[in-house]
Write an enzyme that holds these catalytic residues in place. Structure first.
Site, PDB file in Angstrom:
ATOM      1  N   TYR A  70      -7.060   7.892  -1.803  1.00 19.11           N
ATOM      2  CA  TYR A  70      -6.687   6.476  -1.789  1.00 19.11           C
ATOM      3  C   TYR A  70      -6.475   5.994  -0.351  1.00 19.11           C
ATOM      4  O   TYR A  70      -7.081   5.005   0.090  1.00 19.11           O
ATOM      5  CB  TYR A  70      -5.421   6.249  -2.629  1.00 19.11           C
ATOM      6  CG  TYR A  70      -4.824   4.887  -2.424  1.00 19.11           C
ATOM      7  CD1 TYR A  70      -5.516   3.744  -2.805  1.00 19.11           C
ATOM      8  CD2 TYR A  70      -3.579   4.729  -1.817  1.00 19.11           C
ATOM      9  CE1 TYR A  70      -4.973   2.475  -2.597  1.00 19.11           C
ATOM     10  CE2 TYR A  70      -3.028   3.482  -1.607  1.00 19.11           C
ATOM     11  CZ  TYR A  70      -3.731   2.354  -1.993  1.00 19.11           C
ATOM     12  OH  TYR A  70      -3.202   1.114  -1.768  1.00 19.11           O
ATOM     13  N   THR A 105      -2.736  -0.203   3.600  1.00 21.14           N
ATOM     14  CA  THR A 105      -1.570   0.504   3.077  1.00 21.14           C
ATOM     15  C   THR A 105      -0.988   1.465   4.110  1.00 21.14           C
ATOM     16  O   THR A 105      -1.716   1.993   4.969  1.00 21.14           O
ATOM     17  CB  THR A 105      -1.971   1.307   1.820  1.00 21.14           C
ATOM     18  OG1 THR A 105      -0.915   2.214   1.469  1.00 21.14           O
ATOM     19  CG2 THR A 105      -3.223   2.139   2.036  1.00 21.14           C
TER      20      THR A 105
END
Ligand code: UFG
Length: 330
Positions: A142, A118
């Protein structure tokens, strides 16, 4: 070369679209998913092995049964906000889960993996557009969990010959153009499905998180990439590894940013009605602008976005949401 590929998280949003792309490219996708956040109805292009990547015995059995030649690894939790309040959940599921998977791959001599990473691994941009050599300094658990897995891939590569492509997605959006699958998060936190839901009346009024950013219209800018283009990039990454290509990380984005207001304008055009919205304060942790430099994916994987123009992104997402809505309305 085609054959059987293990798709962890294949019942989820990007995983299910990639399973479809794999099947269309001649592979047999075998989905491994605990269905904690994915959906059995999204597993339509190959078998489902229901279980958890944290369960080594389950993974061993699935690998023995299907003898996959490669792994596409999507299984992860992916809510930035939740990762801040429940970091243990994220490190266990995303990092320990990936470690368990990599050890299983090592022991079963599966060498190739494509990993869902990501742009959240970069943290706050110090320059734009973001290229892969931008410093990786995630600002939430995350992003940190995904960066740790990138490190695991590198270390397993050096020690055990694992070969990997880490694909750093920008903002995944849109739905399958054939209408077979789409985005279903519970709870939904992403801008596009929330804006469409507000237009359809299935979600409350949209809150615009911040209108005082130093951007042209004061709202945040993101690089929205169609999920079908993400799926195609995974197939290209798999082929890259099968052709003997080196391990690499690649950004997946369009290179063009759109503001929150621009998204709302497009949703209103596609829906033919207004999006009830109100302006609110900034959401903690939101960088003003995230835009990809995706040159490497273009050069190395031969990948270019085909359907990430905003009209295609919003219209496929809208069709999916409208269909779900009509199904649930008597
Ligand atoms: N936004 C709103 N209102 C909402 C929801 C979002 O104004 O109700 C805004 C956000 O502030 C942001 C933009 O819309 O500016 C996009 O927000 P999303 O929540 O849709 O997506 P993010 O950019 O926050 O998150 C995405 C991925 C994450 C990834 C992150 C990297 O969904 O997985 O990019 O920064 F970690």
């Amino acid at each position: 070369m085609s054959g059987t590929v293990l798709v962890t998280g294949g019942a989820g949003y990007v995983g299910s679209h990639t399973a479809k792309a794999l099947a269309q490219a001649g592979y047999q996708p075998v989905t491994v998913d605990n269905l904690g956040r994915g959906f059995a109805h999204a597993v339509r292009w190959g078998p489902l092995e229901r279980g958890d990547i944290l369960d080594r015995a389950f993974l061993d059995a699935a690998i023995r049964r299907w003898q996959p030649q490669a792994v596409l690894h999507f299984a992860a939790h992916s809510y930035v906000g939740e990762s801040v309040t429940a970091p243990g959940l994220y490190y266990r599921n995303n990092v320990v889960g990936s470690l368990t998977l990599l050890e299983a791959m090592r022991d079963h001599a599966i060498a190739n993996i494509v990993f869902s990473s990501t742009c959240a691994t970069y943290g706050l941009p110090v320059r734009l557009p973001l290229s892969e050599d931008h410093p990786q300094a995630p600002i939430n658990p995350y992003g940190a969990s995904k960066l740790m897995v990138e490190r695991l891939l590198a270390d397993f590569g050096a020690a055990h010959g694992l070969r990997s492509v880490a694909l750093r997605y920008f903002n995944a959006a849109g739905a399958d153009p054939d209408g077979e699958i789409g985005e279903n998060h519970d709870p939904e936190t992403h801008l596009i499905p929330l804006a469409i839901g507000a237009a359809l009346g299935t979600q409350p009024k949209l809150k615009i998180f911040g209108t005082d950013y130093a951007t042209a219209d004061g709202t945040c800018i993101r690089d929205y990439i169609h999920v079908t283009d993400l799926a195609a990039a995974h197939v290209a990454a798999l082929r890259h590894l099968e052709a003997g290509g080196a391990s690499v990380a690649c950004n997946l984005g369009t290179g063009a940013g759109l503001s929150v207001r621009a998204i709302l304008t497009e949703v209103e055009r596609v829906a033919g009605r207004s999006v009830p919205a109100e302006e609110g304060p900034r959401r903690a942790g939101d960088p003003p602008e995230l835009v990809a430099d995706a040159a490497r994916a273009r050069q190395l994987l031969g990948w270019t976005p085909q359907c990430s123009d905003i009209a295609s992104v919003i219209s496929t997402a809208y069709q999916w949401a409208a269909r779900q809505h009509n199904r649930s309305t008597p």
